[in-house]
Design a protein around this motif. Structure first.
Motif, PDB file in Angstrom:
ATOM      1  N   ARG A  97       0.838  -1.200   0.000  1.00 19.68           N
ATOM      2  CA  ARG A  97       0.000   0.000   0.000  1.00 19.68           C
ATOM      3  C   ARG A  97       0.875   1.253   0.000  1.00 19.68           C
ATOM      4  NH1 ARG A  97      -3.446  -3.577   2.970  1.00 19.68           N
ATOM      5  NH2 ARG A  97      -5.532  -3.630   2.014  1.00 19.68           N
ATOM      6  N   ARG A  98       1.971   1.205   0.741  1.00 18.47           N
ATOM      7  CA  ARG A  98       2.878   2.354   0.758  1.00 18.47           C
ATOM      8  C   ARG A  98       3.441   2.610  -0.637  1.00 18.47           C
ATOM      9  NH1 ARG A  98       7.781   2.825   5.004  1.00 18.47           N
ATOM     10  NH2 ARG A  98       6.013   3.372   6.345  1.00 18.47           N
ATOM     11  N   ALA A  99       3.760   1.553  -1.358  1.00 16.40           N
ATOM     12  CA  ALA A  99       4.299   1.719  -2.711  1.00 16.40           C
ATOM     13  C   ALA A  99       3.281   2.398  -3.622  1.00 16.40           C
ATOM     14  CB  ALA A  99       4.703   0.362  -3.282  1.00 16.40           C
ATOM     15  N   LEU A 100       2.005   2.050  -3.456  1.00 16.67           N
ATOM     16  CA  LEU A 100       0.967   2.698  -4.263  1.00 16.67           C
ATOM     17  C   LEU A 100       0.876   4.178  -3.925  1.00 16.67           C
ATOM     18  CD1 LEU A 100      -1.366   2.653  -6.279  1.00 16.67           C
ATOM     19  CD2 LEU A 100      -2.874   1.974  -4.392  1.00 16.67           C
ATOM     20  N   VAL A 101       0.896   4.504  -2.629  1.00 10.28           N
ATOM     21  CA  VAL A 101       0.841   5.908  -2.215  1.00 10.28           C
ATOM     22  C   VAL A 101       2.026   6.676  -2.791  1.00 10.28           C
ATOM     23  CG1 VAL A 101       1.007   7.477  -0.240  1.00 10.28           C
ATOM     24  CG2 VAL A 101      -0.501   5.483  -0.125  1.00 10.28           C
ATOM     25  N   GLU A 102       3.208   6.090  -2.720  1.00  9.20           N
ATOM     26  CA  GLU A 102       4.401   6.770  -3.233  1.00  9.20           C
ATOM     27  C   GLU A 102       4.319   6.971  -4.744  1.00  9.20           C
ATOM     28  OE1 GLU A 102       7.561   4.303  -1.850  1.00  9.20           O
ATOM     29  OE2 GLU A 102       7.571   5.184   0.177  1.00  9.20           O
ATOM     30  N   SER A 103       3.782   5.990  -5.456  1.00  6.76           N
ATOM     31  CA  SER A 103       3.644   6.124  -6.911  1.00  6.76           C
ATOM     32  C   SER A 103       2.678   7.248  -7.270  1.00  6.76           C
ATOM     33  CB  SER A 103       3.154   4.809  -7.518  1.00  6.76           C
ATOM     34  OG  SER A 103       4.116   3.790  -7.384  1.00  6.76           O
ATOM     35  N   LEU A 104       1.548   7.288  -6.578  1.00  3.19           N
ATOM     36  CA  LEU A 104       0.532   8.293  -6.886  1.00  3.19           C
ATOM     37  C   LEU A 104       1.002   9.699  -6.510  1.00  3.19           C
ATOM     38  CD1 LEU A 104      -2.613   6.270  -5.805  1.00  3.19           C
ATOM     39  CD2 LEU A 104      -2.259   7.247  -8.073  1.00  3.19           C
ATOM     40  N   THR A 105       1.532   9.859  -5.308  1.00  2.00           N
ATOM     41  CA  THR A 105       1.980  11.195  -4.902  1.00  2.00           C
ATOM     42  C   THR A 105       3.175  11.648  -5.736  1.00  2.00           C
ATOM     43  OG1 THR A 105       3.298  10.206  -3.115  1.00  2.00           O
ATOM     44  CG2 THR A 105       1.089  11.018  -2.550  1.00  2.00           C
ATOM     45  N   GLY A 106       4.014  10.696  -6.142  1.00  3.94           N
ATOM     46  CA  GLY A 106       5.137  11.042  -7.005  1.00  3.94           C
ATOM     47  C   GLY A 106       4.697  11.543  -8.367  1.00  3.94           C
ATOM     48  N   ALA A 107       3.489  11.129  -8.778  1.00  5.58           N
ATOM     49  CA  ALA A 107       2.939  11.580 -10.062  1.00  5.58           C
ATOM     50  C   ALA A 107       2.100  12.847  -9.911  1.00  5.58           C
ATOM     51  CB  ALA A 107       2.095  10.473 -10.682  1.00  5.58           C
ATOM     52  N   GLY A 108       2.037  13.384  -8.684  1.00  9.22           N
ATOM     53  CA  GLY A 108       1.340  14.650  -8.485  1.00  9.22           C
ATOM     54  C   GLY A 108      -0.042  14.548  -7.884  1.00  9.22           C
ATOM     55  N   PHE A 109      -0.486  13.342  -7.541  1.00  8.83           N
ATOM     56  CA  PHE A 109      -1.796  13.196  -6.909  1.00  8.83           C
ATOM     57  C   PHE A 109      -1.683  13.513  -5.415  1.00  8.83           C
ATOM     58  CE2 PHE A 109      -1.951  10.508 -10.671  1.00  8.83           C
ATOM     59  CZ  PHE A 109      -3.161  10.887 -11.238  1.00  8.83           C
ATOM     60  N   THR A 110      -2.803  13.872  -4.809  1.00  5.22           N
ATOM     61  CA  THR A 110      -2.789  14.260  -3.401  1.00  5.22           C
ATOM     62  C   THR A 110      -2.590  13.044  -2.506  1.00  5.22           C
ATOM     63  OG1 THR A 110      -5.183  14.003  -3.124  1.00  5.22           O
ATOM     64  CG2 THR A 110      -4.385  16.157  -3.887  1.00  5.22           C
ATOM     65  N   ILE A 111      -2.056  13.289  -1.315  1.00  7.38           N
ATOM     66  CA  ILE A 111      -1.863  12.207  -0.357  1.00  7.38           C
ATOM     67  C   ILE A 111      -3.206  11.623   0.066  1.00  7.38           C
ATOM     68  CG2 ILE A 111      -1.781  13.833   1.582  1.00  7.38           C
ATOM     69  CD1 ILE A 111       0.113  10.477   1.319  1.00  7.38           C
ATOM     70  N   GLU A 112      -4.236  12.484   0.189  1.00  8.38           N
ATOM     71  CA  GLU A 112      -5.555  11.993   0.588  1.00  8.38           C
ATOM     72  C   GLU A 112      -6.125  11.047  -0.466  1.00  8.38           C
ATOM     73  OE1 GLU A 112      -4.705  15.834   2.563  1.00  8.38           O
ATOM     74  OE2 GLU A 112      -4.710  15.201   0.447  1.00  8.38           O
TER      75      GLU A 112
END
Length: 225
Positions: A97-112
C-alpha cells in the motif's frame, strides 16, 4: 411499465440502471424513494428514464452532487479520470500500500486521494496486492458517467416523479447557473448543501439529513393512507 431485458456487457450507466431494475422486477418490489450519489445519481435518473411514461406509484428521486448532462471537474485536486488512467500504467501485483501511495503522490496526486486508493487493494496471497476491481471496467464506467446525457429524462418526466438535486457547496463538479436554472425549469428542485465537498454523506451528514428529511416525512404520511 418496465420490461426486463438483457443488460448487455458494456460497463455503462444505462446497464447499471437496467441491472437494478431487473433485480427489483424479479423481487416484485419498487421503492418509494431512490437516492443516488455521483455515479449512482445518474443510475437513479436512468432507472426512471427507462421505466417509461408513468411510474407504478409516486416515487421521490434524490440526486446527490451530480448534474444531468456533461460532468467535469474544476481544477481542485485529483480528477478521477486521471487517477484511473495512471493506475492502469502501474505494474501488477503492487508491492505494498505504501508503494501505491508513493507512486501516486510522485505523479502529483494528493496524499488523501492516494491513501483512499489503497482501500481498493486486496492481498494476492503472495505478500503483494492487486485491485479489487477491473480497472478497464472502471474506466468504461467513468467515461459513461461523464458523457451520459439525462436532460431528456428531466424534460419528459414520467407521471408520479418527484425529483430533487443536492449541490455540494464545494463540489469538484461544475454546477453552472444555466444548469441550475434549467433543472428548476423542469419542476425539479436544487438544494445547496453548505460546508460540503463532493462526499456529502461524510462532509455534512446532518445537513444532508435536514434536506432529505421532509421527503421521508411525506413518504411516511403516504404509508398511513
Amino acid at each position: 411499465m418496465y420490461k426486463e431485458a438483457n443488460a448487455g456487457t458494456e460497463n455503462t450507466v444505462q446497464n447499471a440502471a437496467r441491472d437494478v431494475l431487473g433485480v427489483l422486477n424479479r423481487l416484485k418490489i419498487y421503492p418509494y424513494t431512490l437516492i443516488g450519489h455521483s455515479y449512482g445519481g445518474k443510475v437513479a435518473m436512468s432507472m426512471v428514464h427507462q421505466f417509461g411514461r408513468a411510474l407504478p406509484r409516486p416515487v421521490q428521486v434524490w440526486v446527490l452532487d451530480t448534474v444531468p448532462g456533461d460532468v467535469w471537474c474544476d481544477d481542485v485536486g485529483d480528477h478521477p479520470r486521471d487517477t484511473i488512467r495512471f493506475c492502469t500504467t502501474l505494474s501488477r501485483p503492487i508491492d505494498s500500500r505504501r508503494a501505491l501511495v508513493e507512486s501516486l503522490t510522485g505523479a502529483g496526486f494528493t496524499i488523501e486521494g492516494a491513501q483512499w486508493m489503497t482501500t481498493n487493494l486486496k492481498a494476492d496471497g503472495n505478500g503483494k496486492f492487486d485491485w479489487t476491481f477491473d480497472l478497464d471496467g472502471i474506466a468504461e464506467m467513468y467515461a459513461s458517467y461523464e458523457a451520459y446525457d439525462l436532460w431528456p429524462m428531466l424534460e419528459t418526466q414520467p407521471a408520479g416523479l418527484s425529483l430533487d438535486f443536492v449541490q455540494a457547496e464545494r463540489s469538484a463538479f461544475v454546477w453552472t447557473p444555466e444548469d441550475v436554472d434549467r433543472i428548476r425549469r423542469t419542476g425539479a428542485n436544487v438544494h445547496l448543501l453548505k460546508n460540503s465537498a463532493h462526499w456529502v454523506h461524510i462532509d455534512n451528514p446532518l445537513g444532508l439529513l435536514d434536506i432529505l428529511e421532509p421527503s421521508f416525512e411525506n413518504m411516511e404520511r403516504g404509508f398511513g393512507k
